[in-house]
Scaffold this motif. Structure first.
Motif, mmCIF file in Angstrom:
data_model
loop_
_atom_site.group_PDB
_atom_site.id
_atom_site.type_symbol
_atom_site.label_atom_id
_atom_site.label_comp_id
_atom_site.label_asym_id
_atom_site.label_seq_id
_atom_site.Cartn_x
_atom_site.Cartn_y
_atom_site.Cartn_z
ATOM 1 N N LEU B 261 0.747 -0.934 0.402
ATOM 2 C CA LEU B 261 0.140 0.347 -0.349
ATOM 3 C C LEU B 261 0.699 1.227 0.375
ATOM 4 O O LEU B 261 1.317 1.188 0.632
ATOM 5 N N ASP B 262 0.098 2.182 -0.895
ATOM 6 C CA ASP B 262 1.201 3.702 -0.896
ATOM 7 C C ASP B 262 1.397 4.483 0.102
ATOM 8 O O ASP B 262 0.308 5.299 0.121
ATOM 9 N N ARG B 263 1.523 4.457 0.694
ATOM 10 C CA ARG B 263 0.927 5.370 2.341
ATOM 11 C C ARG B 263 1.463 6.465 1.987
ATOM 12 O O ARG B 263 0.254 7.712 2.348
ATOM 13 N N GLN B 264 2.020 6.563 1.342
ATOM 14 C CA GLN B 264 2.981 8.346 1.183
ATOM 15 C C GLN B 264 2.166 8.800 0.021
ATOM 16 O O GLN B 264 1.850 10.090 0.492
ATOM 17 N N ARG B 275 -8.628 17.215 3.598
ATOM 18 C CA ARG B 275 -9.748 16.426 3.498
ATOM 19 C C ARG B 275 -10.389 14.978 2.879
ATOM 20 O O ARG B 275 -9.102 15.559 1.558
ATOM 21 N N LEU B 276 -10.721 13.862 3.317
ATOM 22 C CA LEU B 276 -10.415 12.644 2.728
ATOM 23 C C LEU B 276 -11.275 12.175 3.047
ATOM 24 O O LEU B 276 -12.359 12.315 4.222
ATOM 25 N N LEU B 277 -11.846 11.917 1.609
ATOM 26 C CA LEU B 277 -12.963 10.287 1.439
ATOM 27 C C LEU B 277 -12.399 9.474 0.466
ATOM 28 O O LEU B 277 -11.716 9.441 -0.174
ATOM 29 N N VAL B 278 -12.721 8.715 1.533
ATOM 30 C CA VAL B 278 -11.779 6.921 0.874
ATOM 31 C C VAL B 278 -13.285 6.394 0.470
ATOM 32 O O VAL B 278 -14.639 6.417 1.315
ATOM 33 N N VAL B 279 -13.190 5.686 -0.904
ATOM 34 C CA VAL B 279 -14.317 5.271 -2.118
ATOM 35 C C VAL B 279 -13.547 4.049 -1.714
ATOM 36 O O VAL B 279 -13.189 3.533 -2.809
ATOM 37 N N GLY B 287 -11.943 -3.243 6.794
ATOM 38 C CA GLY B 287 -11.576 -3.101 5.937
ATOM 39 C C GLY B 287 -10.148 -1.775 4.848
ATOM 40 O O GLY B 287 -9.999 -1.544 6.580
ATOM 41 N N LEU B 288 -10.356 -2.184 4.026
ATOM 42 C CA LEU B 288 -9.827 -1.156 3.688
ATOM 43 C C LEU B 288 -10.409 0.224 3.987
ATOM 44 O O LEU B 288 -8.959 1.674 4.070
ATOM 45 N N SER B 289 -11.140 1.371 4.015
ATOM 46 C CA SER B 289 -11.726 2.337 4.335
ATOM 47 C C SER B 289 -11.399 2.885 5.798
ATOM 48 O O SER B 289 -10.148 3.554 6.245
ATOM 49 N N GLY B 290 -11.374 1.863 6.864
ATOM 50 C CA GLY B 290 -10.687 1.812 8.121
ATOM 51 C C GLY B 290 -8.657 2.218 7.718
ATOM 52 O O GLY B 290 -8.478 2.690 8.671
ATOM 53 N N GLU B 291 -8.404 1.295 6.921
ATOM 54 C CA GLU B 291 -6.697 1.386 6.953
ATOM 55 C C GLU B 291 -6.260 2.802 6.975
ATOM 56 O O GLU B 291 -5.268 3.113 6.962
ATOM 57 N N ILE B 292 -7.131 3.163 5.568
ATOM 58 C CA ILE B 292 -6.556 4.504 5.125
ATOM 59 C C ILE B 292 -6.661 5.497 6.334
ATOM 60 O O ILE B 292 -5.719 6.866 6.264
ATOM 61 N N ALA B 293 -7.680 5.399 6.813
ATOM 62 C CA ALA B 293 -7.998 5.890 7.412
ATOM 63 C C ALA B 293 -7.510 6.225 8.767
ATOM 64 O O ALA B 293 -6.618 7.054 9.697
ATOM 65 N N ALA B 294 -6.350 5.055 9.104
ATOM 66 C CA ALA B 294 -5.721 4.681 9.685
ATOM 67 C C ALA B 294 -4.676 5.419 10.111
ATOM 68 O O ALA B 294 -3.367 5.397 10.774
ATOM 69 N N ILE B 295 -4.042 5.565 8.490
ATOM 70 C CA ILE B 295 -2.859 6.101 8.027
ATOM 71 C C ILE B 295 -2.595 7.527 8.260
ATOM 72 O O ILE B 295 -1.390 7.661 9.139
ATOM 73 N N VAL B 296 -3.184 7.950 8.477
ATOM 74 C CA VAL B 296 -3.529 9.214 8.514
ATOM 75 C C VAL B 296 -3.785 10.484 10.405
ATOM 76 O O VAL B 296 -2.832 10.177 10.868
ATOM 77 N N THR B 302 -3.765 15.745 12.600
ATOM 78 C CA THR B 302 -4.424 17.320 12.740
ATOM 79 C C THR B 302 -3.765 18.155 11.714
ATOM 80 O O THR B 302 -3.936 19.078 11.197
ATOM 81 N N MET B 303 -3.423 17.214 10.377
ATOM 82 C CA MET B 303 -3.445 17.850 8.806
ATOM 83 C C MET B 303 -5.324 17.134 8.205
ATOM 84 O O MET B 303 -5.224 18.145 7.114
ATOM 85 N N LEU B 304 -5.892 17.425 8.939
ATOM 86 C CA LEU B 304 -7.435 17.177 8.987
ATOM 87 C C LEU B 304 -7.886 18.111 9.520
ATOM 88 O O LEU B 304 -8.003 18.605 9.953
ATOM 89 N N ALA B 305 -8.515 18.759 7.946
ATOM 90 C CA ALA B 305 -9.371 20.089 8.701
ATOM 91 C C ALA B 305 -10.861 19.442 9.321
ATOM 92 O O ALA B 305 -11.558 19.752 9.980
ATOM 93 N N LYS B 306 -11.042 18.537 8.781
ATOM 94 C CA LYS B 306 -12.801 17.757 8.887
ATOM 95 C C LYS B 306 -12.466 16.190 8.928
ATOM 96 O O LYS B 306 -10.833 15.243 8.566
ATOM 97 N N PRO B 307 -13.070 15.588 9.772
ATOM 98 C CA PRO B 307 -13.273 14.133 10.337
ATOM 99 C C PRO B 307 -12.724 13.344 8.925
ATOM 100 O O PRO B 307 -13.825 14.025 7.840
ATOM 101 N N VAL B 308 -12.610 12.260 8.841
ATOM 102 C CA VAL B 308 -11.508 11.094 7.859
ATOM 103 C C VAL B 308 -13.725 11.131 7.131
ATOM 104 O O VAL B 308 -14.377 10.846 8.238
ATOM 105 N N SER B 309 -13.919 10.827 6.057
ATOM 106 C CA SER B 309 -15.392 10.478 5.722
ATOM 107 C C SER B 309 -15.178 8.812 4.724
ATOM 108 O O SER B 309 -14.251 9.401 3.831
#
Lengths: 324, 344
Positions: B261-264, B275-279, B287-296, B302-309
């Protein structure tokens, strides 16, 4: 077998055929001009059983209330022959709230607990389930039986063999049915299966195995009768392979370019052949044949009307029914 | 060919994703006699979803092998051939059929290298069709990539377009590890299924590789990051184009592989947009969407202006009826609404 038995079997085969012919027409009717599998009032894959009616009708003729059938991705003939309500089944195929599964299952996943009917889109996986149904019947002291259906391709799947052994070692009232239509999608039986009769595999589990040739409903009736009687009497499972015919493609839209036996398919259709045989023996008249067909058409019309007039589910209904 | 080689320009030859996959396999087969294909209906039929189109005509039944319906048997045989140094490309027709052969996949294909302390390599490709959208219901519409990615030892590749499909297939075949290659039916460009026009695109005729483990920025943007994969990339690009007209700048990250997974790539984009939306067309939980949220979350929330969607299938089996199925799939409408919610 009485003349009435013969007429009843003919009637049921015609009923199934008229149903599927109409479903086929409706399925394709609104997929033009660009054929799109997901479009139309009946979307998704459609596996029709035309040509395989003798298997369902000859087997289910012996079943009574409380007997179970697990069918395959190609389930309509067994569903209808086992008494599944045509309206509710059709509504399911149309994805309506009045369908057997409220639109959640579709044509490959028909569940009718009242008639102990189910099917699965995964090859051979109904076989172990039938063992469990038979286990419940046996432990409860009933004389009911469970019928498990697969195609010949499924006999090369592990679940097939595990189920045969389980039913044999536990002496379960199961009738294992293989519909050998010669083709596993595009792969001919001879290229996938080392033996010429899957019925021979029964010997490996010490149970009776019978192969019925010629797609003959009366021969199926005889062989299935013996297997069902044996199961009801507590004598254990049997394996029945029925050499039948896939009159159409694996699914609708399958051009069958791979199919070497296509030219002779129509002449092998079991229904006209059975009609001719019954007329010759005096068990069926032209007028009766017309009546049978007309009655079937009327029932099918009503079922399709029922389905089309039934409401579609709401998107949020998708969230219901995950748990009991 | 090495992984550092720059993939060629796409050129102007338009092919479907399915054809691109088959071309890549064919090129590798011409180049390397150890490469062969097996699976159900991969021969004369050309694969139910076109992944082996024309290969049978060129290479014959000796190298494009129709199997019995015996997935445990033939996937296991693929593993065996691979440990002997061949490079089998094995097709599991629908990923949903994993249930009958998961032991070979998880306990053998994915573990042999580790168990052997690195002594035994399993250079095979297992490809399978994924995804829904055409009313094939609960047993023929799943994505399941998160399930496989959770299990260590196999690479998991998920192309979204013809170019990547070809380049990633070449990489997968040349890889010394087992690679699960999951292609979405709706992105194959099949004539008999509704398709996004992005399923037919320019692809070079010659062999080339796309590196496994490197995400692509499918579209640059500054307001919102969509991290996604497979058919949802096509949908997300459509939405991004549409929202651009409303002055919303969406960046679309196409993961292309889950393992590695290309986390960078995720972090770089979120650092830019906040702002991050995982589709994800796979199931939502675990699953994947939780994994992506966990990376951040693990790196710098603090790089998020809004909670992950997260927009994913809400933990129900895929239903048959169209209103039900489209009620749970990540459609363009839902993607668009989710982007707007992040900016509200």
């Amino acid at each position: 077998m009485t003349s009435l038995d013969r007429l009843a079997m003919y009637t049921e085969m015609v009923r199934i055929r008229q149903y599927e012919t109409r479903i086929m027409q409706e399925y394709h009717a609104d997929k033009t001009p660009a054929w799109d599998i997901g479009a139309g009032l009946i979307p998704g894959e459609m596996h029709l059983s035309a040509g395989q009616e003798p298997a369902a009708v000859g087997v289910c003729a012996h079943l009574k209330k409380g007997d179970a059938v697990t069918a395959t991705h190609r389930p309509h003939h067994f569903a209808l022959a086992h008494g599944v309500d045509m309206n509710a089944m059709t509504a399911e195929i149309y994805g309506r709230t009045t369908g057997l599964c409220k639109g959640k299952g579709g044509h490959m996943h028909l569940f009718d607990p009242e008639n102990h009917f189910s099917c699965s889109g995964i090859i051979a996986q109904g076989y172990p389930v039938a063992c469990g149904q038979a286990m419940a019947m046996k432990r409860r002291g009933t004389d009911n039986v469970a019928v498990a259906v697969t195609g010949e391709g499924a006999a090369n799947q592990g679940a097939f063999h595990e189920a045969l052994n389980l039913a044999a070692v536990w002496n379960l009232p199961v009738v294992f049915v293989i519909e050998d239509n010669d083709w596993a999608i595009s792969v001919p039986r001879g290229e996938s299966t080392a033996n010429t009769s899957n019925a021979d595999r029964a010997a490996g589990y010490g149970i009776p195995g019978v192969r019925v040739e010629n797609n003959d409903v009366e021969a199926v009736f005889e062989a299935a009768g013996a297997a069902v009687d044996r199961a009801r009497a507590g004598e254990g499972p049997s394996l029945l392979e029925i050499h039948t015919l896939r009159l159409l493609g694996h699914f609708e839209g399958d051009a069958q370019a791979y199919r070497s036996d296509l030219e002779t398919v129509d002449e092998r259709d079991p229904i006209p052949r059975y009609a001719a045989s019954l007329m010759e023996s005096g068990d069926l008249t032209e007028a009766q044949a017309e009546e049978v067909k007309a009655a079937a058409d009327a029932e099918v019309d009503a079922a399709i009307q029922f389905a089309i007039e039934s409401p579609l589910p709401q998107p949020e209904d998708a969230l219901d029914d995950v748990f009991a | 060919m090495t992984a550092t080689e720059t993939p060629p320009d796409a050129g102007t030859r338009r092919v479907t994703t399915a054809k691109a996959m088959a071309e890549a396999i064919g090129l590798e087969m011409r180049d390397n006699p150890e490469v062969f294909v097996m699976g159900e209906d991969v021969g004369a039929y050309g694969g139910i979803f076109g992944s082996t189109t024309d290969l049978f005509a060129e290479f014959g039944a000796d190298r494009v092998i129709d199997t019995p319906i015996s997935e445990t048997g033939f996937i296991g045989a693929g593993i065996g051939a691979a440990v002997e140094g061949m490079r089998p490309v094995v097709e599991l027709m629908f990923v949903d059929f994993y249930g009958v052969c998961m032991d070979q996949i998880s306990n053998h294909m994915a573990k042999i290298h580790y168990e052997s302390g690195g002594a035994v390599k399993v250079p095979m490709v297992l490809m399978a069709a994924t995804g829904g959208g055409y009313s094939d219901a609960a047993q023929h519409s799943q994505c399941l990539w998160g399930t496989f990615a959770h299990l260590p030892g196999m690479k998991v590749v998920v192309p979204s377009n013809p170019y990547d499909a070809k380049g990633l297939m070449a990489s997968a075949i040349r890889d010394d590890n087992p690679v699960l290659y999951l292609f979405h039916k709706g992105a194959q460009g099949l004539v008999w299924m509704e398709k996004n026009p992005r399923s037919i695109a320019d692809v070079p005729e010659e062999a080339f590789t796309v590196p496994i483990g490197k995400a692509a920025t499918a579209r640059e943007g500054t307001d919102v990051t969509i991290v996604t994969l497979s058919l949802s990339v096509q949908h997300s690009l459509d939405v991004a184009e549409e929202l651009a007209g409303e002055g919303i700048s969406v960046e679309v990250i196409d993961l292309r592989s889950l393992v590695p997974l290309d986390r960078q790539a995720v972090l770089d984009s979120v650092a830019k947009t906040g702002r991050l939306l995982v589709v994800d067309e796979d199931y939502k939980s675990f699953g994947l969407s939780g994994e992506i949220a966990a990376i951040v979350a693990e790196t710098d929330p603090t790089m998020l202006a809004k909670p992950v969607s997260r927009l994913a299938v809400p933990d129900v089996p895929i239903p048959y009826s169209r209103p039900l199925e489209y009620g749970i799939l990540p459609t363009r409408e839902k993607i668009s609404a989710a982007v707007k919610d992040l900016l509200a």
